[in-house]
Motif scaffolding. Sequence first.
Motif, PDB file in Angstrom:
ATOM      1  N   UNK A  75      -1.341   5.935  -2.837  1.00 35.30           N
ATOM      2  CA  UNK A  75       0.079   6.026  -3.196  1.00 35.30           C
ATOM      3  C   UNK A  75       0.908   6.584  -2.040  1.00 35.30           C
ATOM      4  N   UNK A  76       0.361   7.539  -1.299  1.00 35.24           N
ATOM      5  CA  UNK A  76       1.077   8.106  -0.154  1.00 35.24           C
ATOM      6  C   UNK A  76       1.155   7.097   0.992  1.00 35.24           C
ATOM      7  N   UNK A  77       0.074   6.390   1.231  1.00 33.61           N
ATOM      8  CA  UNK A  77       0.073   5.365   2.280  1.00 33.61           C
ATOM      9  C   UNK A  77       1.079   4.266   1.929  1.00 33.61           C
ATOM     10  N   UNK A  78       1.104   3.857   0.668  1.00 37.39           N
ATOM     11  CA  UNK A  78       2.044   2.821   0.224  1.00 37.39           C
ATOM     12  C   UNK A  78       3.484   3.267   0.436  1.00 37.39           C
ATOM     13  N   UNK A  79       3.761   4.531   0.175  1.00 40.22           N
ATOM     14  CA  UNK A  79       5.113   5.051   0.387  1.00 40.22           C
ATOM     15  C   UNK A  79       5.488   5.003   1.867  1.00 40.22           C
ATOM     16  N   UNK A  80       4.557   5.331   2.729  1.00 41.37           N
ATOM     17  CA  UNK A  80       4.836   5.381   4.160  1.00 41.37           C
ATOM     18  C   UNK A  80       5.062   3.987   4.748  1.00 41.37           C
ATOM     19  N   UNK A  81       4.229   3.022   4.372  1.00 41.48           N
ATOM     20  CA  UNK A  81       4.339   1.684   4.961  1.00 41.48           C
ATOM     21  C   UNK A  81       5.255   0.760   4.177  1.00 41.48           C
ATOM     22  N   UNK A  82       5.749   1.198   3.033  1.00 40.40           N
ATOM     23  CA  UNK A  82       6.697   0.389   2.270  1.00 40.40           C
ATOM     24  C   UNK A  82       6.058  -0.722   1.474  1.00 40.40           C
ATOM     25  N   UNK A  83       4.838  -0.525   1.012  1.00 36.82           N
ATOM     26  CA  UNK A  83       4.132  -1.498   0.180  1.00 36.82           C
ATOM     27  C   UNK A  83       3.776  -0.839  -1.141  1.00 36.82           C
ATOM     28  N   UNK A  84       3.104  -1.577  -2.008  1.00 34.50           N
ATOM     29  CA  UNK A  84       2.672  -1.005  -3.280  1.00 34.50           C
ATOM     30  C   UNK A  84       1.269  -0.418  -3.122  1.00 34.50           C
ATOM     31  N   UNK A  85       0.899   0.541  -3.991  1.00 30.22           N
ATOM     32  CA  UNK A  85      -0.462   1.084  -3.915  1.00 30.22           C
ATOM     33  C   UNK A  85      -1.533   0.005  -4.104  1.00 30.22           C
TER      34      UNK A  85
END
Length: 107
Positions: A75-85
Amino acid sequence: MNSRLCRTPGCRRPALNDRATCPSCRPRTFKSKARPPDTRVANSVVHNRRPVTGLNRADCRFISRKLTALGLPASEIARIVGRTPRTVYRWRAAERASTTVPTGSYL
């Protein structure tokens, strides 16, 4: 009947209807657009861990791989790169599938 020729340099075949390339050159045009990830930008994103816009798919996957190695949740990676989890989970699964080596003897 379409009278346009394929726009690929050196190709003299007729283009598809409403397209600029012939059927045999069309797959090559998509493959040529891929570019390697920008490691300078990726390292900056990994270091700052702030959301960034305008990243291409290769950059996002590269950043995702680096952040996964650091132990960040999807979820944190998705927030950073602008994608979904879900996308991050799919990238992780694809990475695991490509790096797993079959065990056992095939001789």
